[in-house]
Write a protein that holds these residues in place. Sequence first.
Motif, short mmCIF file in Angstrom:
data_model
loop_
_atom_site.label_atom_id
_atom_site.label_comp_id
_atom_site.label_asym_id
_atom_site.label_seq_id
_atom_site.Cartn_x
_atom_site.Cartn_y
_atom_site.Cartn_z
N VAL A 5 -85.86 -52.32 30.58
CA VAL A 5 -85.67 -52.63 31.82
C VAL A 5 -84.98 -51.59 32.72
O VAL A 5 -83.86 -51.04 32.34
N GLU A 6 -85.38 -51.07 33.73
CA GLU A 6 -85.13 -49.89 34.42
C GLU A 6 -84.40 -50.51 35.78
O GLU A 6 -84.46 -51.76 36.23
N TRP A 34 -88.37 -40.39 30.45
CA TRP A 34 -88.58 -40.88 31.89
C TRP A 34 -89.81 -40.12 32.59
O TRP A 34 -90.20 -39.05 32.20
N PHE A 35 -90.62 -40.98 33.04
CA PHE A 35 -91.79 -40.59 33.77
C PHE A 35 -91.74 -41.19 35.07
O PHE A 35 -90.83 -42.06 35.37
N ARG A 36 -92.58 -40.63 35.98
CA ARG A 36 -92.72 -40.91 37.36
C ARG A 36 -94.27 -41.05 37.93
O ARG A 36 -94.70 -40.15 37.25
N GLN A 37 -94.49 -41.89 38.76
CA GLN A 37 -95.71 -41.94 39.24
C GLN A 37 -95.91 -42.06 40.94
O GLN A 37 -95.27 -42.99 41.28
N ALA A 38 -96.10 -41.02 41.41
CA ALA A 38 -96.53 -41.23 42.83
C ALA A 38 -97.75 -42.05 43.19
O ALA A 38 -98.54 -41.63 42.43
N TYR A 93 -90.28 -44.71 35.69
CA TYR A 93 -90.48 -45.46 34.41
C TYR A 93 -89.79 -44.96 33.34
O TYR A 93 -89.86 -43.54 33.07
N CYS A 94 -89.18 -45.92 32.51
CA CYS A 94 -88.57 -45.45 30.99
C CYS A 94 -89.51 -45.74 30.03
O CYS A 94 -90.29 -46.91 30.27
N ALA A 95 -89.77 -44.88 29.08
CA ALA A 95 -90.78 -45.20 28.06
C ALA A 95 -89.78 -44.92 26.52
O ALA A 95 -89.00 -44.12 26.72
N ALA A 96 -90.31 -45.66 25.59
CA ALA A 96 -89.55 -45.34 24.41
C ALA A 96 -90.75 -45.52 23.10
O ALA A 96 -91.65 -46.24 23.25
N ASP A 97 -90.38 -44.56 22.15
CA ASP A 97 -91.25 -44.66 20.99
C ASP A 97 -90.60 -43.76 19.72
O ASP A 97 -89.30 -43.36 20.08
N THR A 98 -91.05 -43.93 18.63
CA THR A 98 -90.40 -43.15 17.72
C THR A 98 -90.52 -41.71 17.63
O THR A 98 -89.78 -41.02 17.04
N GLU A 99 -91.34 -41.20 18.33
CA GLU A 99 -91.51 -39.59 18.58
C GLU A 99 -91.49 -39.21 20.05
O GLU A 99 -92.60 -39.62 20.78
N ARG A 108 -95.68 -46.40 23.26
CA ARG A 108 -96.11 -47.97 23.18
C ARG A 108 -95.29 -48.79 24.21
O ARG A 108 -95.83 -49.84 24.71
N PHE A 109 -93.99 -48.34 24.28
CA PHE A 109 -93.22 -49.44 25.12
C PHE A 109 -92.78 -48.66 26.54
O PHE A 109 -92.37 -47.66 26.55
N TRP A 110 -92.89 -49.76 27.53
CA TRP A 110 -92.50 -49.25 28.88
C TRP A 110 -91.71 -50.39 29.86
O TRP A 110 -91.81 -51.38 29.18
N GLY A 111 -91.01 -49.76 30.42
CA GLY A 111 -90.30 -50.68 31.57
C GLY A 111 -91.05 -50.89 32.50
O GLY A 111 -92.51 -50.35 32.56
N GLN A 112 -90.43 -51.75 33.58
CA GLN A 112 -91.57 -52.06 34.57
C GLN A 112 -91.50 -51.23 35.83
O GLN A 112 -92.34 -51.40 36.81
N GLY A 113 -90.36 -50.45 35.69
CA GLY A 113 -90.34 -49.38 36.69
C GLY A 113 -89.44 -49.71 37.95
O GLY A 113 -89.24 -50.81 38.15
N THR A 114 -88.95 -48.47 38.45
CA THR A 114 -87.98 -48.53 39.76
C THR A 114 -88.53 -47.57 40.62
O THR A 114 -88.51 -46.66 40.41
N GLN A 115 -88.54 -48.08 41.78
CA GLN A 115 -88.82 -47.23 43.06
C GLN A 115 -87.83 -46.31 43.34
O GLN A 115 -86.58 -46.88 43.86
N VAL A 116 -88.04 -45.18 43.48
CA VAL A 116 -87.12 -44.11 44.35
C VAL A 116 -87.70 -43.78 45.38
O VAL A 116 -88.92 -43.14 45.31
N THR A 117 -87.21 -43.86 46.64
CA THR A 117 -87.87 -43.23 47.88
C THR A 117 -86.63 -42.21 48.50
O THR A 117 -85.47 -42.57 48.66
N VAL A 118 -87.04 -41.05 48.76
CA VAL A 118 -86.36 -40.01 49.39
C VAL A 118 -86.78 -39.55 50.75
O VAL A 118 -87.97 -39.26 50.82
#
Length: 120
Positions: A5-6, A34-38, A93-99, A108-118
Amino acid sequence: QVQLVESGGGLVQAGGSLRLSCAASGLTSYDVAWFRQAPGKEREFVAYIRWSSDSPYYGDSAKGRFTIARDDAKSTAYLQMNNLKPEDTAVYYCAADTEATVNFRMYRFWGQGTQVTVSS
């Protein structure tokens, strides 16, 4: 059940700062990224940190401005973002896995994402 949960996104002016949090449950001994997507763009690697060390790794867009950290006692990872620019606007988005890897397809595992606006 794995859950990420982000939180911490929002609207900030250029030059400002935000700290994102990623609270994890249902995982042990995991690396966090952490990843991001515009809009209209592919998901972009920002940073990762391994569970076994404090050695973070950053994508080019994050170097010198962002800091990834984790508090395993709280099962929470953080992304401190300083000197934000309009081009940092994205869903984070945050993501998690063993490697940890820079390839978002490997998580394999992802959060729902949180919007950042600058704003400029």
